[in-house]
Design an enzyme around this catalytic site. Structure first.
Site, short mmCIF file in Angstrom:
data_model
loop_
_atom_site.label_atom_id
_atom_site.label_comp_id
_atom_site.label_asym_id
_atom_site.label_seq_id
_atom_site.Cartn_x
_atom_site.Cartn_y
_atom_site.Cartn_z
N VAL A 65 0.91 -1.21 0.14
CA VAL A 65 0.13 0.00 0.01
C VAL A 65 0.65 1.20 -0.09
O VAL A 65 0.44 2.24 -0.21
CB VAL A 65 -1.05 0.12 1.23
CG1 VAL A 65 -1.87 -1.23 1.03
CG2 VAL A 65 -0.31 0.13 2.66
N TYR A 160 3.03 7.08 15.08
CA TYR A 160 1.76 6.36 15.09
C TYR A 160 0.65 7.29 15.47
O TYR A 160 -0.31 7.56 14.80
CB TYR A 160 1.78 4.93 16.03
CG TYR A 160 0.64 4.42 15.80
CD1 TYR A 160 0.21 3.60 14.57
CD2 TYR A 160 -0.13 4.16 16.78
CE1 TYR A 160 -1.08 2.77 14.62
CE2 TYR A 160 -1.33 3.24 16.83
CZ TYR A 160 -1.57 2.69 15.95
OH TYR A 160 -2.89 1.99 15.65
N ALA A 161 1.05 7.93 16.51
CA ALA A 161 -0.13 8.98 17.05
C ALA A 161 -0.38 10.20 15.81
O ALA A 161 -1.31 10.61 15.87
CB ALA A 161 0.26 9.57 18.31
N LYS A 164 -2.31 8.74 12.65
CA LYS A 164 -3.52 8.37 12.86
C LYS A 164 -4.44 9.61 13.20
O LYS A 164 -5.57 9.76 12.56
CB LYS A 164 -3.87 7.27 14.23
CG LYS A 164 -3.37 6.04 13.89
CD LYS A 164 -4.15 5.32 12.90
CE LYS A 164 -4.07 3.76 12.70
NZ LYS A 164 -4.56 3.16 11.39
#
Length: 255
Positions: A65, A160-161, A164
């Site tokens: 992806v 990651y924080a 997202k």
């Protein structure tokens, strides 16, 4: 409430296990034609096997992806076979095997790998399906974010924080851009679910006392399941959510 998806084609990313597998099964058993992708070929094939054993239709393909050309090629193959893609579930993501560490120790490659899979891939897939959804004046895009996109992440991983949270605001932006074509774009922010090897390893690292303390933080006093997340996706993809767009649904047991 009966939710069925006959005559609907669905793309699910990150479908090798966990949320993606549960989402694929949920659609396949309700009449949809599922096109599932991931980079883990053996587990992806198992997802197809489970969908077909349950009486559903499911095609799978190994797709990176991060690769925009590969994303568009996969969507084109689904469109050629189905003539339309009605629903897109952007589930691919995760921490890419990383663990939390001090800000100054994070490499550019570590940062980029998480942002590419969690945010950029969502953008690529949405780009790829948008023309056909506009042409048919119908579409459902459901993005799978995380509680980490709404507040500090239990993982401690900065990228990651950020990724997202970025995906959540991308959801809101696309909802306003695509709404005139009757395309809804919504987001689910799961809480702590033992859905993949990473989350299981993280939970085990807490030890018995830490695990108990974590569960006590939830109003419902249990961890979530992949099926809990899949049910939220089914709602957003259904006609019951016709006038809902740009929203974030936290499925987290009540934090």
């Amino acid at each position: 409430m009966k939710v069925q998806f006959e005559d609907r084609a669905v793309i699910v990313t990150g479908a090798a296990h966990g949320f993606g597998r549960a989402i694929s099964l949920a659609f396949a058993t309700r009449g949809a034609s599922v096109w599932a992708c991931d980079v883990i070929e053996d587990e992806l094939n198992e997802t197809r096997k489970l969908c077909r054993e349950a009486g559903g239709r499911c095609e799978v393909e190994v797709v990176n992806v991060r690769d925009r050309a590969a994303v568009f090629a996969f969507v084109d193959r689904a469109l050629a076979a189905e003539e339309a893609v009605h629903i897109l579930v952007n589930n691919a993501g995760g921490v890419q095997g990383q663990v939390g560490k001090p800000l100054e120790q994070v490499s550019e490659e570590e940062w980029n790998s998480i942002v590419e899979v969690n945010t950029r891939a969502t953008f690529f897939f949405s780009q790829a399906v948008a023309p056909s959804m506009k042409a048919q004046e119908y579409g459902r895009i459901v993005n799978i974010s995380s509680g980490a996109g709404l507040g500090p992440s239990l993982t401690g991983i900065q990228a990651y924080a950020a990724a997202k949270a970025g995906q959540i605001n991308l959801t809101r932006q696309l909802a306003h851009e695509l709404g005139k074509w009757k395309i809804t774009v919504n987001n689910i922010a799961p809480g702590f679910v033992l859905s993949n090897p990473t989350s299981i390893k993280q939970f085990e690292s807490y030890g018995a006392e830490g695990q108990k303390a974590l569960i006590e933080r939830f109003a419902l006093k249990r961890l979530g399941t992949a099926e809990d997340i899949a049910h939220g996706v089914l709602f957003f993809a259904s006609d019951y959510a016709n006038w809902i767009t740009g929203q974030v649904l936290s499925i987290d047991g009540g934090r």
